[in-house]
Design a protein around this motif. Structure first.
Motif, mmCIF file in Angstrom:
data_model
loop_
_atom_site.group_PDB
_atom_site.id
_atom_site.type_symbol
_atom_site.label_atom_id
_atom_site.label_comp_id
_atom_site.label_asym_id
_atom_site.label_seq_id
_atom_site.Cartn_x
_atom_site.Cartn_y
_atom_site.Cartn_z
ATOM 1 N N LEU A 42 0.864 -0.960 -0.199
ATOM 2 C CA LEU A 42 0.304 0.296 0.312
ATOM 3 C C LEU A 42 0.605 1.015 0.184
ATOM 4 O O LEU A 42 2.239 1.137 0.445
ATOM 5 C CB LEU A 42 -1.204 -0.196 1.145
ATOM 6 C CG LEU A 42 -1.371 -1.285 0.852
ATOM 7 C CD1 LEU A 42 -2.872 -1.364 2.406
ATOM 8 C CD2 LEU A 42 -2.905 -1.620 0.453
ATOM 9 N N PRO A 43 0.259 2.158 -0.710
ATOM 10 C CA PRO A 43 0.591 3.778 -0.881
ATOM 11 C C PRO A 43 1.209 4.418 0.314
ATOM 12 O O PRO A 43 2.535 4.849 1.025
ATOM 13 C CB PRO A 43 1.121 4.425 -1.765
ATOM 14 C CG PRO A 43 -1.267 4.276 -1.542
ATOM 15 C CD PRO A 43 -0.519 2.400 -1.101
ATOM 16 N N MET A 44 0.546 4.179 1.956
ATOM 17 C CA MET A 44 1.172 5.033 2.465
ATOM 18 C C MET A 44 2.225 4.806 3.278
ATOM 19 O O MET A 44 2.826 5.618 4.283
ATOM 20 C CB MET A 44 -0.323 5.175 3.613
ATOM 21 C CG MET A 44 -0.673 6.252 4.345
ATOM 22 S SD MET A 44 -1.776 6.140 5.811
ATOM 23 C CE MET A 44 -2.914 7.093 4.684
ATOM 24 N N THR A 45 2.644 3.703 3.493
ATOM 25 C CA THR A 45 3.953 2.732 3.714
ATOM 26 C C THR A 45 5.082 3.879 3.343
ATOM 27 O O THR A 45 5.606 3.944 4.334
ATOM 28 C CB THR A 45 4.140 1.691 3.577
ATOM 29 O OG1 THR A 45 2.964 0.663 3.759
ATOM 30 C CG2 THR A 45 5.563 0.935 3.753
ATOM 31 N N TYR A 46 5.206 3.978 1.727
ATOM 32 C CA TYR A 46 5.916 4.735 1.900
ATOM 33 C C TYR A 46 6.102 6.055 1.618
ATOM 34 O O TYR A 46 7.157 6.859 1.770
ATOM 35 C CB TYR A 46 5.885 4.531 0.097
ATOM 36 C CG TYR A 46 6.361 3.270 0.360
ATOM 37 C CD1 TYR A 46 7.228 2.496 -0.144
ATOM 38 C CD2 TYR A 46 5.054 2.724 -0.427
ATOM 39 C CE1 TYR A 46 7.152 0.720 -0.535
ATOM 40 C CE2 TYR A 46 5.286 0.829 -0.742
ATOM 41 C CZ TYR A 46 6.749 0.458 -0.614
ATOM 42 O OH TYR A 46 6.634 -1.256 -1.229
ATOM 43 N N SER A 47 4.606 6.739 2.001
ATOM 44 C CA SER A 47 4.448 8.084 2.536
ATOM 45 C C SER A 47 5.012 8.709 3.807
ATOM 46 O O SER A 47 5.759 9.894 3.821
ATOM 47 C CB SER A 47 2.949 8.772 2.184
ATOM 48 O OG SER A 47 1.817 8.025 2.548
ATOM 49 N N VAL A 48 4.825 7.746 4.002
ATOM 50 C CA VAL A 48 5.323 7.957 5.818
ATOM 51 C C VAL A 48 6.811 7.889 6.304
ATOM 52 O O VAL A 48 7.630 8.594 6.504
ATOM 53 C CB VAL A 48 4.952 6.774 7.297
ATOM 54 C CG1 VAL A 48 4.921 6.463 7.797
ATOM 55 C CG2 VAL A 48 2.741 6.715 6.908
ATOM 56 N N ASP A 49 7.711 6.540 5.148
ATOM 57 C CA ASP A 49 8.691 6.409 5.324
ATOM 58 C C ASP A 49 9.772 7.696 4.528
ATOM 59 O O ASP A 49 11.022 7.895 4.656
ATOM 60 C CB ASP A 49 9.737 4.751 4.441
ATOM 61 C CG ASP A 49 10.710 4.893 4.918
ATOM 62 O OD1 ASP A 49 11.675 4.376 5.392
ATOM 63 O OD2 ASP A 49 11.769 4.648 4.064
ATOM 64 N N ALA A 50 9.487 7.960 3.551
ATOM 65 C CA ALA A 50 9.685 8.718 2.537
ATOM 66 C C ALA A 50 9.991 10.706 3.467
ATOM 67 O O ALA A 50 10.710 11.375 3.601
ATOM 68 C CB ALA A 50 9.274 8.980 1.997
ATOM 69 N N ILE A 51 8.145 11.335 3.834
ATOM 70 C CA ILE A 51 8.555 12.106 4.715
ATOM 71 C C ILE A 51 9.510 11.470 6.823
ATOM 72 O O ILE A 51 10.191 12.677 6.497
ATOM 73 C CB ILE A 51 6.825 12.335 5.628
ATOM 74 C CG1 ILE A 51 6.290 12.696 3.964
ATOM 75 C CG2 ILE A 51 7.076 12.930 6.607
ATOM 76 C CD1 ILE A 51 4.985 12.914 4.795
ATOM 77 N N ARG A 52 9.681 10.348 7.053
ATOM 78 C CA ARG A 52 10.477 10.346 7.516
ATOM 79 C C ARG A 52 11.900 10.868 7.493
ATOM 80 O O ARG A 52 13.190 11.152 8.485
ATOM 81 C CB ARG A 52 10.772 8.987 8.525
ATOM 82 C CG ARG A 52 9.265 8.844 8.938
ATOM 83 C CD ARG A 52 9.146 7.203 9.599
ATOM 84 N NE ARG A 52 7.862 7.091 10.341
ATOM 85 C CZ ARG A 52 8.168 5.461 11.178
ATOM 86 N NH1 ARG A 52 8.777 4.046 10.056
ATOM 87 N NH2 ARG A 52 7.299 5.609 11.932
ATOM 88 N N GLN A 53 12.283 10.269 6.072
ATOM 89 C CA GLN A 53 13.767 10.794 5.719
ATOM 90 C C GLN A 53 14.032 12.033 5.989
ATOM 91 O O GLN A 53 14.904 12.634 5.988
ATOM 92 C CB GLN A 53 13.998 10.209 4.397
ATOM 93 C CG GLN A 53 13.447 8.373 4.210
ATOM 94 C CD GLN A 53 14.285 7.219 5.701
ATOM 95 O OE1 GLN A 53 15.795 7.889 5.729
ATOM 96 N NE2 GLN A 53 14.443 6.734 5.656
ATOM 97 N N THR A 54 13.352 12.875 5.086
ATOM 98 C CA THR A 54 13.574 14.297 5.144
ATOM 99 C C THR A 54 13.314 15.313 6.296
ATOM 100 O O THR A 54 13.821 15.889 6.320
ATOM 101 C CB THR A 54 12.589 14.432 3.815
ATOM 102 O OG1 THR A 54 11.778 14.814 4.047
ATOM 103 C CG2 THR A 54 12.802 13.830 2.182
ATOM 104 N N MET A 55 12.354 14.910 7.298
ATOM 105 C CA MET A 55 12.382 15.348 7.829
ATOM 106 C C MET A 55 13.103 15.224 9.275
ATOM 107 O O MET A 55 13.502 16.287 10.137
ATOM 108 C CB MET A 55 10.807 14.882 8.329
ATOM 109 C CG MET A 55 10.398 16.180 9.645
ATOM 110 S SD MET A 55 8.572 15.498 10.498
ATOM 111 C CE MET A 55 7.756 16.986 11.877
ATOM 112 N N TYR A 56 13.918 13.899 9.134
ATOM 113 C CA TYR A 56 14.792 13.960 10.766
ATOM 114 C C TYR A 56 16.138 14.013 10.132
ATOM 115 O O TYR A 56 16.879 13.292 10.563
ATOM 116 C CB TYR A 56 14.231 12.003 11.042
ATOM 117 C CG TYR A 56 13.250 12.242 11.863
ATOM 118 C CD1 TYR A 56 12.063 13.290 11.768
ATOM 119 C CD2 TYR A 56 12.590 10.664 11.347
ATOM 120 C CE1 TYR A 56 11.330 12.571 12.159
ATOM 121 C CE2 TYR A 56 10.828 10.298 12.427
ATOM 122 C CZ TYR A 56 10.679 10.993 12.277
ATOM 123 O OH TYR A 56 9.450 11.364 13.451
ATOM 124 N N GLY A 57 16.666 13.966 8.464
ATOM 125 C CA GLY A 57 17.788 13.811 8.022
ATOM 126 C C GLY A 57 18.508 12.593 7.593
ATOM 127 O O GLY A 57 19.501 12.106 8.078
#
Length: 744
Positions: free
Chosen positions: A683-698
């Motif tokens: 499902l797509p929300m898995t990848y939106s959550v993970d991508a926002i974590r990468q950019t938000m936390y560095g």
């Protein structure tokens, strides 16, 4: 009709009336309210744990440790209250229990009465664990109970660290004392090793000495085995010596009497020899007139020959006696001298006198023998010469040269005779005196020999006892030798063991590190708390709210799109009929919610970053992924609506619920059941959550790009589905397409 006109037309429809505008604004605010309010409520709950009511009950009775009074329960309660991690209240056990039941306290920590006693029991023969009791009630809050368990573990760790530090400090002090004691032990072991070495050397020498003693004792026993018979023989020999000494004394007395007139006789002999020498010299001088006096010489020579013969006959017995006496005297002196030396009955002075007399006898006899030999030789030469003179007197006239030679020989013989008689005359008094001294010494020797004979008789009587004692000495010496060897062997082992002990003690001492009070304090701290968890977070969220933000932002984006499609038409039926260009129709239907999603996501980002003050490491990429996620969700919900109508709208709600539990936004996805874990990757929300974590936390840019690629695939796939369905509708309609929607 263009795509832009389709978007403007749809927006105009949404804002055509005041009620429509109100509904539009309300639906636009749904994701902002959902995401912002939830993140606000959970922004940093751990920062306010000091508002959580908790009670602490101290029932500890204290204990005694190393003579000092300790009360760990009181210390724990004080540290907890002073720490202020929770809103602590120190109360009684009854009040605390009722307070947990009625909600006054979320949890209670009880310190039992034997808490300190249990902690100090580690140093006793009956060690036991101390206990902290945490009382909770899930009716107050399940998370409060979980937090209480963590609080109890934290208090346990603090107590364990304190007690462990004190125990470690005591252990280290003990080790320091042991190290000092080991130093003394090393010194003592070194002294022991040195003493063992000295003892070993002495034991080796003792073993060598006892070995020699054993060997000598064996030889002594073997030698004294025949001692009784030998001493009997010695006694017999001593008796014979005594008899011989008596005879010697008697013989020397006779010799003394015989030699009493020797000096006068030797003087007469010396005078006659000198007269003979003078006459022969005159004869030699007168031989020049030999031819004229031949007859006279013949008569004189005959007379001389007769006289010399008579002289030789008279002197021969005397000279034989002298030579015999001179020959026997040294042997006799040599036989008597050991007897004198071995005598135990003579004192030192008597032995010295006898030895000196025997030496003088030996020297005088040698001189006497030499003189007698010289005299005998002279007489014989004289006799020979005179005979030759007599024999050749008749032929002297014819044999003058031969006669001259004979006279010369006679003259030479007379010279030797004169020399011998002079020596005999000079030594005769010494010989007489020596014989007299020998006679006196022989008398003393006779007395001493008698005493020696008496001593040897006693020695013969004591010889059996000596032989038996020597045998016992040999046996004892053998035992002593065995014991000395065993002692040497044992001391060798003692030396090796003591040296090894010293080395091992020194090695053990070096393995115990030296320490000071400050270093022991530091070591005790490390031992009591050996592991420190370092904070090396390569991508830190900052707080609890920031940790939940990627999940709730993604969820808000889905909810925002779902709410907008309640009032938005996925595609325009009029456009399908009039334009008959499916791609333009699909893009026009998707761009309207996508643009509205951009507004929602930018507004939500501003709330997250500035209103809630959550840290965002990469703001631009974060906004971009939020917008992409919103556009992707818009395409998915539109595709469901285009494909299934109102059923598709409902499935959008179901899909949101499924992603709510499979996206891994709260707990790690690995904790999900198997089927849900499989949906996590689908499902797509898995990848939106993970991508926002990468950019938000560095975090990882590569991971963010990978997640972005998957979202784009979902976006294009959803638009493709909408395009296929729209393209079919542009060619033909079915009764299902004309059926009115359940939602409107």
């Amino acid at each position: 009709m263009t795509t832009t006109s389709l978007v403007r037309a749809e927006l105009a429809r949404l804002t055509a009336t005041p009620l429509a505008r109100l509904a539009f604004i309300a639906l636009m605010c749904v994701p902002l309210l959902y995401g912002g309010a939830y993140l606000w409520a959970n922004r940093d709950p751990y920062a306010k744990l000091d508002q959580v009511p908790a009670a602490i009950v101290d029932q500890d009775a204290g204990a005694t440790l190393d003579g000092d009074r300790v009360d760990y329960g009181k210390d724990v309660a004080k540290e907890a209250i002073d720490g202020g991690d929770f809103k602590w209240t120190e109360t009684s056990a009854a009040d605390a229990r009722s307070g947990v039941r009625n909600g006054t306290y979320d949890f209670v920590v009880t310190i039992p009465h034997d808490f300190s006693a249990a902690l100090v029991s580690a140093q006793s023969d009956d060690p036991r664990r101390a206990k902290l009791t945490v009382t909770t009630a899930d009716t107050n809050s399940y998370l409060a109970s979980t937090i209480a368990e963590q609080a109890g573990k934290t208090m346990r760790t603090a107590v364990a660290e304190r007690v462990g530090k004190q125990a470690a400090k005591s252990l280290l002090v003990g080790l320091a004392d042991v190290r000092d004691s080991l130093g003394d032990a090393v010194d003592g072991a070194g002294q022991l090793a040195s003493g063992a070495t000295s003892a070993k050397d002495g034991a080796d020498r003792l073993a060598d000495g006892t070995g020699q003693l054993s060997s000598g004792a064996s030889e002594l026993a073997a030698g004294t085995e025949d001692l009784p018979s030998q001493t009997a023989q010695l006694d017999s020999g001593a008796q014979q010596v005594a008899t011989g000494a008596s005879k010697l004394a008697s013989g020397l007395s006779d010799a003394q009497r015989q030699t009493a007139a020797l000096p006068s006789q030797t003087k007469q002999l010396d005078t006659g020899a000198k007269q003979l020498q003078s006459g022969l010299h005159q004869l030699r001088d007168a031989s020049a007139a030999l031819p004229s006096g031949t007859s006279t010489l013949s008569e004189g020579a005959t007379a001389v020959a007769d006289g010399n013969a008579k002289l030789a006959d008279d002197a021969a017995p005397f000279l034989a006696s002298v030579q015999q006496l001179a020959a026997q005297s040294p042997a006799l002196a040599s036989q008597l001298e050991p007897v004198v030396e071995a005598s135990t009955v003579l004192d030192a002075d008597q032995k010295a006198q006898l030895v000196a007399a025997l030496e003088q006898l030996r020297t005088s006899s040698t001189t006497l023998g030499t003189g007698a030999s010289a005299v005998s030789t002279g007489i014989e030469d004289l006799k020979t010469g005179s005979a030759k003179v007599a024999a050749g007197a008749s032929d002297l006239a014819a044999k003058a040269p031969a006669l001259t030679s004979g006279i010369q020989q006679a003259s030479d013989g007379s010279d030797r005779l004169a020399a011998g008689t002079s020596t005999l005359a000079a030594k005769a008094p010494e010989l007489s005196s020596g014989i007299a001294s020998a006679a006196d010494g022989a008398s003393t020797l006779s007395n001493g020999a008698s005493q020696v004979a008496a001593g040897t008789s006693k020695l013969a009587a004591a010889a059996p006892t000596l032989s038996s004692g020597a045998s016992r000495l040999a046996t004892g010496a053998a035992s002593a030798d065995d014991g000395a060897k065993s002692l040497a062997s044992g001391l060798t082992k003692l030396e090796s063991g003591s040296t090894k002990l010293a080395d091992e003690l020194d090695e053990g001492r070096t393995k115990i590190p030296s320490s000071t009070a400050s270093s022991r304090e530091a070591q005790a701290s490390v031992i009591s708390d050996p592991v420190k968890v370092g904070d090396d977070n390569v991508a830190s969220a900052g707080n609890y709210g920031a940790g939940l933000a990627p999940f709730f932002i993604s969820l808000a984006a889905w909810i925002g799109m779902y709410a907008l499609f309640l009032i938005l038409k996925p595609i325009s039926k009029r456009a399908i009929t009039a334009v008959r260009k499916p791609l333009r129709v699909v893009l026009g239907g998707w761009l309207t919610p996508a643009l509205l999603g951009v507004v929602q996501m930018v507004a939500l980002f501003l709330i997250v970053r500035f209103a809630l003050d959550l840290n965002v490491v990469q703001a631009g990429p974060t906004i971009g992924i939020m917008v992409l996620a919103s556009a992707t969700f818009a395409a998915i919900i539109m595709a469901l609506n285009v494909l299934l109508g109102s059923v598709g709208q409902f499935l959008g709600l179901v899909l949101m619920l499924v992603q709510l539990v499979t996206a891994g936004g709260t707990f790690p996805w690995q904790t999900l059941p198997g089927p849900l874990a499989a949906l996590h990757f689908a499902l797509p929300m898995t990848y939106s959550v993970d991508a926002i974590r990468q950019t938000m936390y560095g975090g990882s840019a590569a991971t963010a790009w990978s997640d972005t690629g998957i979202l784009l695939c979902w976006l294009l796939g959803a638009l493709l589905v909408s395009y296929v369905v729209t393209a079919r509708q542009t060619r033909s309609r079915t009764l299902r397409d004309l059926r009115p929607s359940l939602i409107g």
